[in-house]
Each structure stands twice: as C-alpha cells, then as structure tokens.
Design a protein around this motif. Structure first.
Motif, PDB file in Angstrom:
ATOM      1  N   UNK A 260       1.225  -1.496  -0.182  1.00  0.00           N
ATOM      2  CA  UNK A 260      -0.233  -0.189   0.148  1.00  0.00           C
ATOM      3  C   UNK A 260       0.560   1.369   0.211  1.00  0.00           C
ATOM      4  N   UNK A 261       2.147   0.981   0.331  1.00  0.00           N
ATOM      5  CA  UNK A 261       2.960   2.029  -0.010  1.00  0.00           C
ATOM      6  C   UNK A 261       3.241   2.436  -0.799  1.00  0.00           C
ATOM      7  N   UNK A 262       2.972   1.744  -1.541  1.00  0.00           N
ATOM      8  CA  UNK A 262       3.829   1.973  -3.678  1.00  0.00           C
ATOM      9  C   UNK A 262       2.816   2.671  -4.557  1.00  0.00           C
ATOM     10  N   UNK A 263       3.613   4.147  -4.981  1.00  0.00           N
ATOM     11  CA  UNK A 263       1.904   4.409  -5.561  1.00  0.00           C
ATOM     12  C   UNK A 263       1.305   3.618  -6.536  1.00  0.00           C
ATOM     13  N   UNK A 264      -0.162   3.957  -6.585  1.00  0.00           N
ATOM     14  CA  UNK A 264      -1.052   3.216  -7.702  1.00  0.00           C
ATOM     15  C   UNK A 264      -0.700   2.775  -9.386  1.00  0.00           C
ATOM     16  N   UNK A 265       0.533   3.872 -10.022  1.00  0.00           N
ATOM     17  CA  UNK A 265       0.919   3.570 -11.512  1.00  0.00           C
ATOM     18  C   UNK A 265       1.902   4.652 -11.297  1.00  0.00           C
ATOM     19  N   UNK A 266       3.205   3.435 -12.318  1.00  0.00           N
ATOM     20  CA  UNK A 266       4.184   4.381 -13.185  1.00  0.00           C
ATOM     21  C   UNK A 266       4.121   4.631 -13.877  1.00  0.00           C
ATOM     22  N   UNK A 267       5.333   5.536 -14.466  1.00  0.00           N
ATOM     23  CA  UNK A 267       4.756   6.268 -15.964  1.00  0.00           C
ATOM     24  C   UNK A 267       6.099   5.129 -16.680  1.00  0.00           C
ATOM     25  N   UNK A 268       6.143   5.080 -17.380  1.00  0.00           N
ATOM     26  CA  UNK A 268       6.460   4.232 -18.494  1.00  0.00           C
ATOM     27  C   UNK A 268       6.296   4.434 -20.208  1.00  0.00           C
ATOM     28  N   UNK A 269       7.080   4.590 -20.912  1.00  0.00           N
ATOM     29  CA  UNK A 269       7.227   4.712 -22.299  1.00  0.00           C
ATOM     30  C   UNK A 269       6.960   3.666 -23.064  1.00  0.00           C
ATOM     31  N   UNK A 270       6.296   3.233 -23.793  1.00  0.00           N
ATOM     32  CA  UNK A 270       5.998   2.270 -24.954  1.00  0.00           C
ATOM     33  C   UNK A 270       6.289   2.933 -26.368  1.00  0.00           C
ATOM     34  N   UNK A 271       7.058   2.805 -27.213  1.00  0.00           N
ATOM     35  CA  UNK A 271       6.902   3.326 -28.604  1.00  0.00           C
ATOM     36  C   UNK A 271       7.137   2.855 -29.494  1.00  0.00           C
ATOM     37  N   UNK A 272       7.083   2.995 -31.070  1.00  0.00           N
ATOM     38  CA  UNK A 272       7.821   1.593 -32.010  1.00  0.00           C
ATOM     39  C   UNK A 272       5.851   1.316 -32.591  1.00  0.00           C
ATOM     40  N   UNK A 273       6.162   0.154 -32.329  1.00  0.00           N
ATOM     41  CA  UNK A 273       4.835  -1.116 -32.977  1.00  0.00           C
ATOM     42  C   UNK A 273       3.749  -1.458 -31.847  1.00  0.00           C
ATOM     43  N   UNK A 274       3.049   0.174 -31.467  1.00  0.00           N
ATOM     44  CA  UNK A 274       2.176  -0.483 -30.513  1.00  0.00           C
ATOM     45  C   UNK A 274       0.972   0.012 -30.836  1.00  0.00           C
ATOM     46  N   UNK A 295      -0.623  -0.315 -23.783  1.00  0.00           N
ATOM     47  CA  UNK A 295      -0.043   0.897 -24.427  1.00  0.00           C
ATOM     48  C   UNK A 295      -0.936   0.810 -25.910  1.00  0.00           C
ATOM     49  N   UNK A 296      -1.908  -0.308 -25.557  1.00  0.00           N
ATOM     50  CA  UNK A 296      -3.070  -1.256 -26.695  1.00  0.00           C
ATOM     51  C   UNK A 296      -2.990  -2.274 -27.411  1.00  0.00           C
ATOM     52  N   UNK A 297      -1.855  -3.476 -27.407  1.00  0.00           N
ATOM     53  CA  UNK A 297      -1.150  -4.288 -27.232  1.00  0.00           C
ATOM     54  C   UNK A 297       0.150  -3.530 -28.587  1.00  0.00           C
ATOM     55  N   UNK A 298       0.327  -5.053 -29.814  1.00  0.00           N
ATOM     56  CA  UNK A 298       1.452  -5.044 -30.714  1.00  0.00           C
ATOM     57  C   UNK A 298       0.453  -4.370 -32.020  1.00  0.00           C
ATOM     58  N   UNK A 299       1.263  -3.868 -32.953  1.00  0.00           N
ATOM     59  CA  UNK A 299       0.421  -3.880 -33.743  1.00  0.00           C
ATOM     60  C   UNK A 299       0.972  -5.737 -34.854  1.00  0.00           C
ATOM     61  N   UNK A 300       0.590  -5.137 -36.041  1.00  0.00           N
ATOM     62  CA  UNK A 300       0.780  -6.353 -37.237  1.00  0.00           C
ATOM     63  C   UNK A 300       2.389  -7.023 -37.305  1.00  0.00           C
ATOM     64  N   UNK A 342      10.391  -0.195 -26.306  1.00  0.00           N
ATOM     65  CA  UNK A 342      10.649   0.183 -27.636  1.00  0.00           C
ATOM     66  C   UNK A 342      10.440  -1.745 -29.081  1.00  0.00           C
ATOM     67  N   UNK A 343       9.158  -1.190 -29.247  1.00  0.00           N
ATOM     68  CA  UNK A 343       8.839  -2.545 -30.071  1.00  0.00           C
ATOM     69  C   UNK A 343       8.966  -2.709 -31.241  1.00  0.00           C
ATOM     70  N   UNK A 344       9.878  -2.322 -31.885  1.00  0.00           N
ATOM     71  CA  UNK A 344      10.342  -2.395 -33.482  1.00  0.00           C
ATOM     72  C   UNK A 344       9.436  -3.285 -34.553  1.00  0.00           C
ATOM     73  N   UNK A 345      10.148  -2.846 -35.769  1.00  0.00           N
ATOM     74  CA  UNK A 345       9.069  -2.769 -36.574  1.00  0.00           C
ATOM     75  C   UNK A 345       9.638  -3.889 -37.546  1.00  0.00           C
ATOM     76  N   UNK A 346       8.553  -5.416 -37.928  1.00  0.00           N
ATOM     77  CA  UNK A 346       9.665  -6.508 -38.674  1.00  0.00           C
ATOM     78  C   UNK A 346      10.785  -5.952 -39.808  1.00  0.00           C
ATOM     79  N   UNK A 347      10.390  -4.589 -40.666  1.00  0.00           N
ATOM     80  CA  UNK A 347      11.264  -4.215 -41.437  1.00  0.00           C
ATOM     81  C   UNK A 347      12.411  -3.852 -41.455  1.00  0.00           C
ATOM     82  N   UNK A 348      12.857  -3.427 -40.475  1.00  0.00           N
ATOM     83  CA  UNK A 348      13.507  -2.372 -39.285  1.00  0.00           C
ATOM     84  C   UNK A 348      15.072  -2.921 -39.503  1.00  0.00           C
ATOM     85  N   UNK A 349      16.208  -2.333 -39.548  1.00  0.00           N
ATOM     86  CA  UNK A 349      17.020  -2.373 -39.741  1.00  0.00           C
ATOM     87  C   UNK A 349      17.986  -3.334 -38.092  1.00  0.00           C
TER      88      UNK A 349
END
Length: 370
Positions: A260-274, A295-300, A342-349
């Motif tokens: 109960x001492x912890x915060x309700x949520x923490x901030x996380x950045x989810x970028x890329x294919x989501x 973050x909505x789940x991964x894209x195709x 970071x969720x990369x794209x399948x065509x990325x290098x």
C-alpha cells in the motif's frame, strides 16, 4: 489588689496580640518559611550524543523522550473548545483558539492555549480566574480539532505540504483517529523504489521549542507476522523518507511494489509498433508485456522477438538496454518508473539502432549529415 486569671492561656492572649501589633510587617514576613519552588512541567532535554534518535546531518535537533512526544493532544490555532465555569455563564461557552494561540476571556483578556492539553489549560484558567472569582470550578473539553497539515519530503512522488484531515468534530459518536505515517506517504503519491523505508524520520517541534526526531521502520510492516508500532502524526510534523545508500537495494522489490506504500501507477514510455504509443500509466508491479498490453498491444508489424527494454540507473546515471523476446507476451521483468519499451517493426534493420533513434532523435538527425 489586682486579680489575675487562673487560665495561663487566656492571660497570654493580650500579651501576644500586643507583641504582633507592635512588630513590623517586614519582620513578620521574614520570619515566615519560604514557599517551595514550582517545578517545571516540561521534561528536561538530554543533549548527550547517546540520546540522539538518528544521526542525520540534514536536521540537527535536541531529543526528548518519545513518551512525551506521543502524549495527549496539544491544542493549537484552529481548535474549537468548550470552556465551562460553574455558576459563571459569562465565562462559559464555545471558544476558538486564535491564530496567535490564545483564547479571550472577559476581564482577563488573552490566555495562551496553544501547546497545552485540555487538562493543562483547565489548570491555567483555574489559576487565572481564581484572582477575580471565588473558587471557580473550571472544565475544558474539545469540540473540534484543527486540520492536520504536515510536510512530506524525500523519496516520494509528490513531496510537499499535505492536509491529511479536515477539521474533525469530536462531540459526535464517531471516534477520532489521528493519521499514521503510511497514510501520509500514500497521499504523497507513494514511495519511490529508491526509498529506504527502514529509516523514515518524523520531526516534531514541541511546545518548549525543542525538536524531537523519531525513526520509524516501515519495512517490518510489509513482511513481519507482528504489527510494528507506527507513529501517529500531529499538525506541523515533517516526514522525511531518505534515499537508499548507494549500491544497496531492499530484499524484495516486488513486495514493496505490491504494498500500500507504493504508488498506484508508474510512468512508462512504450514506443514503436503498438496501438497507442507514448507514455502510459501502469501498476508498479507490472511486467514489460503488461506495459505493451496497456499501450494497446502490438501491431501486425511488431517484431516481438526483439523488443528493446531501456532503463536509466538512478544512482550512476548509466543507460542500460536489453533485447527481450516477448513473442509469448510473458516475461519476468518488473517495470519501474521512467522505463522505456521499444517495439520495433519487422522491416527495420538494427533493433538497437532503432531504439537509439527513438530515444535521441537529435543524434539521428546529425548522423544524416555525416
């Protein structure tokens, strides 16, 4: 012939009266025994090094007994009291403690009430009114308590002043429950993962001008089978949550994150294919896959086999990054405030190159001109 009384005591009365009348008052006063000295009601402060509760250079203070610091409720500005003087209605009725800590009585004027218990104020009023009234029977009781405003500093998400309770009516049936330290930490946004909850400090100023510091170990409350003593807070207290020593961590971060001492949520950045890239709020005990799902789940086009997990070390400032396989959307990582996924794209290098570009786009633009 003169007649003398046979009673020696009756014969001595005129002689004693004459002796007293002829003796100066100053001589009589000097012959009386001195009055015993009045003992102070406040405790003696022990300034010896062994009496210090905590060696912390942030605040230097005298230390008094913890029993005195945890004594009965002390009046202060904003409290509402009921003063009753039997057979004297002009001195009976509700009163408020003024901002200067006093109450006002007819003829008497201001009487200091702040820093005293109701019993101590009763004794003071009895002594003051005894000079103008005949045997006053005085009683003082609480009607409503002032708001509890404290300050929280250190390793919490929202440090600063907090009002833990509004003005509390104590005349009803509901019992008054003072706030605890844990309640203050929760209202301050919860503790950071770098907090040392074994050494939480409560700093309190006493009516005599001294300051008492108390060390409270909240870590024992998370895993111990017994309920440890937790300090009740008063208006004006300062709660300080220190930082963990460098290189040291608590034994079970997951236990702390789910407490109960912890915060309700923490901030996380989810970028890329989501589906919804950007900063998301996740529970502190979440995993990387949970952050991706929030973050909505991964894209195709997401390459879940090579998801990049990036974290900055709070103590050293170094950026750590790791490639994680999230194809099963299951992992054992515990997310922390400020993490980047970071969720990369399948065509990325290169996956790590993509992560570097997303984190530091300025370097990416400069590299275009190389």
């Amino acid at each position: 012939m003169a007649q003398f009384s046979s009673n020696p005591i009756r014969s001595a009365v005129p002689f004693l009266l004459g002796l007293i009348c002829c003796t100066p008052l100053a001589a009589v006063a000097q012959s009386l025994p001195p009055l015993p000295p009045v003992e102070p009601t406040l405790p003696t402060v022990n300034n010896s090094p062994n009496n210090s509760a905590i060696n912390n250079s942030a605040v230097l203070a005298n230390t008094v007994s913890r029993d005195y610091a945890s004594s009965s409720y002390l009046l202060g500005p904003g409290d509402r009291i009921e003063v009753s003087v039997y057979s004297f209605p002009e001195y009976t009725g509700p009163m408020s403690v003024l901002p200067d800590g006093t109450i006002i009585l007819p003829i008497v004027g201001k009487v200091m009430a702040a820093g005293k218990t109701t019993d101590q104020l009763t004794q003071d009023l009895t002594r003051v009114l005894n000079t103008i009234l005949v045997d006053p029977a005085v009683s003082v009781s609480l009607n409503a308590l002032r708001p509890v405003v404290i300050n929280v500093a250190g390793e919490v998400y929202r440090p600063g002043p907090l009002q833990l309770q509004d003005a509390t009516d104590v005349t009803g049936a509901a019992a008054y429950s003072p706030p605890y330290i844990s309640e203050a930490l929760v209202q301050a946004g919860g503790i950071r993962r770098t907090a040392d909850i074994r050494q939480v400090v409560v700093i309190r100023e006493l009516p005599n001008g001294n300051t008492v510091r108390t060390n409270v170990n909240l870590w024992d409350a998370l895993w111990s089978a017994t309920v440890p003593e937790e300090m009740l807070l008063r208006d004006g207290d300062l709660v300080f949550v220190p930082r963990l020593p460098e290189g040291e961590e608590l034994v079970d971060n997951r236990l702390l994150a789910t407490s109960s001492l912890a915060p309700d949520t923490v901030r996380v950045r989810v970028v890329g294919e989501v589906t919804r890239p950007g900063e998301v709020a996740v529970p502190p005990n979440s995993s990387l896959s949970s952050a991706v799902a929030i973050a909505g789940g991964p894209t195709d086009d997401a390459r879940l086999k090579e998801v990049v997990f990036i974290r900055m070390d709070d103590t050293t400032g170094e950026v750590m990054q790791e490639v994680v396989d999230l194809r099963n959307l299951v992992d054992t990582y515990q997310i922390q405030d400020g993490d980047v996924v970071v969720v990369p794209k399948t065509t990325s290098g290169s996956v790590l190159d993509l992560a570097a570009r997303l984190i530091n786009p300025l370097n990416f633009l400069l590299n275009l001109f190389d």
